[in-house]
Design a protein around this motif. Structure first.
Motif, PDB file in Angstrom:
ATOM      1  N   LEU A 106     -17.003  32.741  24.546  1.00 18.78           N
ATOM      2  CA  LEU A 106     -16.055  31.920  23.799  1.00 18.78           C
ATOM      3  C   LEU A 106     -16.412  30.449  23.938  1.00 18.78           C
ATOM      4  N   GLY A 107     -16.404  29.745  22.805  1.00 14.66           N
ATOM      5  CA  GLY A 107     -16.577  28.296  22.833  1.00 14.66           C
ATOM      6  C   GLY A 107     -15.255  27.624  23.159  1.00 14.66           C
ATOM      7  N   PRO A 108     -15.177  26.288  22.989  1.00 10.86           N
ATOM      8  CA  PRO A 108     -13.960  25.550  23.335  1.00 10.86           C
ATOM      9  C   PRO A 108     -12.771  25.920  22.453  1.00 10.86           C
ATOM     10  N   ASP A 109     -11.567  25.712  22.989  1.00 10.93           N
ATOM     11  CA  ASP A 109     -10.312  25.883  22.268  1.00 10.93           C
ATOM     12  C   ASP A 109     -10.254  27.235  21.537  1.00 10.93           C
ATOM     13  N   THR A 110     -10.486  28.277  22.289  1.00 15.46           N
ATOM     14  CA  THR A 110     -10.563  29.627  21.722  1.00 15.46           C
ATOM     15  C   THR A 110      -9.565  30.536  22.428  1.00 15.46           C
ATOM     16  N   GLU A 111      -8.968  31.456  21.662  1.00 13.82           N
ATOM     17  CA  GLU A 111      -8.068  32.438  22.274  1.00 13.82           C
ATOM     18  C   GLU A 111      -8.330  33.824  21.693  1.00 13.82           C
ATOM     19  N   ILE A 112      -8.569  34.768  22.590  1.00  7.29           N
ATOM     20  CA  ILE A 112      -8.829  36.158  22.193  1.00  7.29           C
ATOM     21  C   ILE A 112      -8.051  37.088  23.118  1.00  7.29           C
ATOM     22  N   THR A 113      -7.370  38.077  22.549  1.00 14.96           N
ATOM     23  CA  THR A 113      -6.722  39.077  23.391  1.00 14.96           C
ATOM     24  C   THR A 113      -7.462  40.402  23.249  1.00 14.96           C
ATOM     25  N   VAL A 114      -7.563  41.116  24.365  1.00 12.76           N
ATOM     26  CA  VAL A 114      -8.195  42.433  24.349  1.00 12.76           C
ATOM     27  C   VAL A 114      -7.060  43.455  24.321  1.00 12.76           C
ATOM     28  N   ASP A 115      -6.729  43.940  23.135  1.00 16.56           N
ATOM     29  CA  ASP A 115      -5.555  44.802  22.967  1.00 16.56           C
ATOM     30  C   ASP A 115      -5.820  46.244  23.396  1.00 16.56           C
ATOM     31  N   GLU A 116      -7.020  46.728  23.086  1.00 18.20           N
ATOM     32  CA  GLU A 116      -7.341  48.127  23.394  1.00 18.20           C
ATOM     33  C   GLU A 116      -8.749  48.204  23.970  1.00 18.20           C
ATOM     34  N   TYR A 117      -8.899  49.010  25.016  1.00 20.02           N
ATOM     35  CA  TYR A 117     -10.232  49.248  25.539  1.00 20.02           C
ATOM     36  C   TYR A 117     -10.274  50.593  26.228  1.00 20.02           C
ATOM     37  N   LEU A 118     -11.154  51.457  25.764  1.00 21.13           N
ATOM     38  CA  LEU A 118     -11.348  52.772  26.374  1.00 21.13           C
ATOM     39  C   LEU A 118     -12.844  53.035  26.404  1.00 21.13           C
ATOM     40  N   PHE A 119     -13.356  53.345  27.588  1.00 23.64           N
ATOM     41  CA  PHE A 119     -14.779  53.676  27.666  1.00 23.64           C
ATOM     42  C   PHE A 119     -14.958  54.893  28.563  1.00 23.64           C
TER      43      PHE A 119
END
Lengths: 207, 146
Positions: free
Chosen positions: B78-91
């Motif tokens: 992620l670069g500056p001023d970034t927002e990401i949510t990880v809603d689902e993850y299955l491995f």
């Protein structure tokens, strides 16, 4: 498709401005600048991504091909490399090291490294130490000689051996996970009860 | 007997902690400037080794950047001023349970897909306010402005 410098979707931006400038005092076209660009992989190949919005789906499949998110289906452009560096420089600079896999091989039926694998231990340890906060998956495997359940146990023994080897070399174990696939996941497919040195291994994935 | 009970309770707590650790879906690998990872609304400063769990919110300040690697080798930076949510993850490749669903609210992202996209491309999606990015592999950049 034509190269676009910096301001992506400028034409689209003007259209929007014409439409909505009447309603609000528009200061720019920030809202039109959400976009996706496909870039080549490390090995030189290029993958494929889809971008779906209210006006349909656009597929990107060529190097540096991009589309504005929400643009009409199929509306694409090519982005110059310099403008990618400008926009995505910090994100690209933050890229973690690519995960790497190592294999250790074992003597038949035993939890003893082959001489070659024993010799490769220092270089594997060095590679792990070069990484910030490495997390490691260790998976033990066997060949098909002997009973399935014995091989599951042997796979565990080999995986644990490698975990202990890392631990005794002061590689933090808090991010290590270990498992055994026994004879279920052969590197070289063989019939049952086949002595195959390449299957007697532990896979070490370092992220 | 009481001692035994206490020992058992301690073991349960220890096992719980180990389980929680094993549950991590990825880890922070690189940090520059201000960056945080939060789960359940509680933000903590990100540093190399910070674990990620489902629901994690990755956030960078105006001077920040952040790189994470997931268990399936998916990489996001992620670069500056970034927002990401990880809603689902299955491995769980053994049982074929694979899923990666993230939501990018703003900023810049460098994305390199991992095993989930390779094994089950339709299981990977990145939402943005104006559309969804489907990942068939492997390397792309995304910018989202509010």
């Amino acid at each position: 498709m034509k190269p676009v410098e910096g301001l992506v979707g400028e034409n689209r931006c003007r259209r929007w401005l014409a439409l909505i400038a009447v309603v609000i005092g528009v200061t720019g076209c920030a809202s039109g600048r959400s976009y996706v660009v496909l870039v080549p992989d490390e090995d030189g190949t290029t993958g494929r991504v889809s971008v779906s919005g209210a006006k349909g789906t656009t597929w990107l499949d060529k190097p540096n091909e991009g589309t504005v998110i929400g643009a009409p289906a199929g509306e694409k452009f090519v982005v110059a490399k310099e403008s990618l560096t400008k926009e995505f420089g910090p994100a690209l600079a933050a890229t973690p090291m690519k995960p790497i896999t190592f294999l250790f091989y074992f003597e038949t039926g035993r939890v003893t490294l082959t001489r070659e694998s024993e010799a490769s231990v220092p270089s594997v340890l060095d590679a792990i130490r070069k990484r910030p906060a490495p997390d490691i998956s260790i998976v033990g495997h066997t060949d098909t000689v002997g009973k399935n359940e014995d091989n599951v146990a042997l796979g565990w023994g080999r995986a644990r051996f490698v975990a202990r080897l890392f631990e005794s070399n002061r590689i933090g174990t808090d991010r290590i996970s270990i498992e055994s696939h026994g004879e279920k996941n052969l590197l070289v497919p063989t019939p049952d009860n086949t002595d195959e040195p390449r299957n007697r291994r532990v896979e070490i994935m370092v992220r | 007997m009481l001692k035994l009970g206490a020992a058992f309770a301690a073991l349960c707590i220890w096992a719980g902690a180990v389980w929680a650790q094993a549950d991590a879906i990825g880890y922070v690998k690189t940090v520059q400037g201000g960056a945080s990872v939060s789960v359940g609304g509680r933000a903590q400063p990100a540093q190399p080794g910070t674990p990620l769990y489902v629901g994690a919110v990755l956030r960078t300040d105006k001077d920040g950047s952040l790189g994470v690697t997931f268990k399936d080798n998916t990489i996001m930076s992620l670069g500056p001023d970034t927002e990401i949510t990880v809603d689902e993850y299955l491995f769980l490749p053994g049982s074929g349970e694979l899923k990666l669903g993230a939501n990018m609210l703003r900023g810049t992202l460098n994305y390199i897909s991992g095993l989930i996209a390779k094994l089950k491309p339709e299981a990977v999606s990145l939402k943005t306010p104006k559309g969804i990015i489907g990942v068939r592999g492997t390397h792309f950049l995304a910018k989202v402005e509010e």
